[in-house]
Write a protein that holds these residues in place. Structure first.
Motif, PDB file in Angstrom:
ATOM      1  N   LYS A 138       0.826  -1.214   0.000  1.00 51.54           N
ATOM      2  CA  LYS A 138       0.000   0.000   0.000  1.00 51.54           C
ATOM      3  C   LYS A 138       0.858   1.260   0.000  1.00 51.54           C
ATOM      4  O   LYS A 138       0.541   2.237  -0.683  1.00 51.54           O
TER       5      LYS A 138
ATOM      6  N   SER B 278      -5.168   5.297  -8.776  1.00 47.29           N
ATOM      7  CA  SER B 278      -5.774   5.158  -7.447  1.00 47.29           C
ATOM      8  C   SER B 278      -4.683   5.288  -6.395  1.00 47.29           C
ATOM      9  O   SER B 278      -3.512   5.051  -6.672  1.00 47.29           O
TER      10      SER B 278
ATOM     11  N   THR C  43      -4.546   3.390  -3.716  1.00 45.04           N
ATOM     12  CA  THR C  43      -4.341   2.100  -3.060  1.00 45.04           C
ATOM     13  C   THR C  43      -4.564   0.964  -4.063  1.00 45.04           C
ATOM     14  O   THR C  43      -5.325   1.127  -5.022  1.00 45.04           O
TER      15      THR C  43
ATOM     16  N   SER D  12      -5.963  -2.538  -5.764  1.00 43.32           N
ATOM     17  CA  SER D  12      -7.309  -3.113  -5.838  1.00 43.32           C
ATOM     18  C   SER D  12      -7.563  -4.010  -4.631  1.00 43.32           C
ATOM     19  O   SER D  12      -6.674  -4.749  -4.206  1.00 43.32           O
ATOM     20  N   SER D  13      -8.777  -3.947  -4.113  1.00 45.06           N
ATOM     21  CA  SER D  13      -9.150  -4.792  -2.980  1.00 45.06           C
ATOM     22  C   SER D  13      -9.336  -6.236  -3.443  1.00 45.06           C
ATOM     23  O   SER D  13      -9.507  -6.511  -4.633  1.00 45.06           O
TER      24      SER D  13
ATOM     25  N   TYR E 177     -13.557   3.533 -12.455  1.00 34.52           N
ATOM     26  CA  TYR E 177     -14.174   4.152 -11.290  1.00 34.52           C
ATOM     27  C   TYR E 177     -15.430   4.949 -11.644  1.00 34.52           C
ATOM     28  O   TYR E 177     -15.995   5.620 -10.784  1.00 34.52           O
TER      29      TYR E 177
ATOM     30  N   LEU F  38     -16.904  -2.532  -2.116  1.00 34.99           N
ATOM     31  CA  LEU F  38     -15.815  -2.767  -1.160  1.00 34.99           C
ATOM     32  C   LEU F  38     -14.456  -2.638  -1.840  1.00 34.99           C
ATOM     33  O   LEU F  38     -13.686  -3.591  -1.957  1.00 34.99           O
ATOM     34  N   ASN F  39     -14.207  -1.455  -2.318  1.00 34.54           N
ATOM     35  CA  ASN F  39     -12.934  -1.080  -2.923  1.00 34.54           C
ATOM     36  C   ASN F  39     -12.795   0.413  -2.701  1.00 34.54           C
ATOM     37  O   ASN F  39     -13.794   1.112  -2.567  1.00 34.54           O
ATOM     38  N   PHE F  40     -11.553   0.910  -2.671  1.00 36.73           N
ATOM     39  CA  PHE F  40     -11.373   2.351  -2.530  1.00 36.73           C
ATOM     40  C   PHE F  40     -10.580   2.868  -3.712  1.00 36.73           C
ATOM     41  O   PHE F  40      -9.428   2.490  -3.883  1.00 36.73           O
ATOM     42  N   PRO F  41     -11.206   3.717  -4.544  1.00 36.79           N
ATOM     43  CA  PRO F  41     -12.624   4.051  -4.513  1.00 36.79           C
ATOM     44  C   PRO F  41     -13.470   2.891  -5.050  1.00 36.79           C
ATOM     45  O   PRO F  41     -12.931   1.989  -5.691  1.00 36.79           O
ATOM     46  N   PRO F  42     -14.802   2.909  -4.818  1.00 34.48           N
ATOM     47  CA  PRO F  42     -15.664   1.866  -5.389  1.00 34.48           C
ATOM     48  C   PRO F  42     -15.468   1.811  -6.904  1.00 34.48           C
ATOM     49  O   PRO F  42     -15.151   2.826  -7.533  1.00 34.48           O
TER      50      PRO F  42
END
Length: 193
Positions: A11, A27, A29, A31-32, A155, A177-181
């Motif tokens: 991260k 992004s 961060t 990918s979740s 996004y 459930l990801n930042f950003p969705p």
């Protein structure tokens, strides 16, 4: 499974790369796991022999590709950032890794792959100038077999029109459930395979 310290380092590296080049990274961060699974679970792995991942970054999606793919599936990775590229080559040494998705079809020639069954993309297309988007889309469409899949997250819905001009959009999945969705576009190249 990545250790907690490994996840933190991933991260930090990603955030640093984003700050250096936000238009290329897209992004703050990686990918979740939820986004990675939504993308990888969209692939019918029993029908996929050749796949490319564009914008593989820190390998957040790559690790799920590695787990889901069949033992005979050939996988190519593409990552432009030199630091992330070196890390991918080390972590995923079993997969050929290339620096430039603009040269997707060239890399396929090197790897002796006539057509891809699937292209998975983490590239932030909307951040790119239109000319760059068009060149990347030409490479992607030209690399896929008829009926092949293009799976990309974005996004927003801003790429929907351009994607629908080149592909049949089969579904768009929203991953909260990801930042950003994010939205996962599951697209198919027109034509009978």
């Amino acid at each position: 499974m990545m250790s907690i310290s490994g996840q933190v380092q991933e991260k930090i590296t990603f955030f640093y790369k984003f700050m250096q080049s936000p238009g290329q990274i897209g992004s703050v961060t990686p990918s979740s796991k939820y986004l990675a699974r939504a993308m990888v679970d969209s692939v019918p792995w029993d029908e996929v022999n050749h796949v490319a991942e564009l914008g593989a970054g820190t390998g957040a999606i790559t690790k799920y590709i590695r787990s889901a793919a069949n033992s005979n599936t050939r996988i190519m990775l593409f990552e432009k950032d030199p630091t992330l590229f070196r890390s991918l080559k080390y972590q995923y040494s079993e997969f050929p890794c290339y620096k430039d998705a603009y040269r997707l079809q060239f890399a396929m020639g090197v790897e002796k792959m006539e057509r891809l069954d699937c292209v998975i993309s983490g590239l932030p297309f909307f951040n790119f100038p239109q000319e760059m988007r068009d060149k990347l889309m030409d490479q992607i469409v030209g690399s896929l077999r008829n009926g092949g899949l293009f799976i990309a997250f974005q996004y927003s819905h801003q790429m929907k029109k351009q994607l629908s001009e080149r592909f049949e959009i089969e579904t768009i999945k929203f991953v909260a459930l990801n930042f950003p969705p994010a939205f996962v576009y599951v697209c198919r190249k027109r034509g009978v395979s």
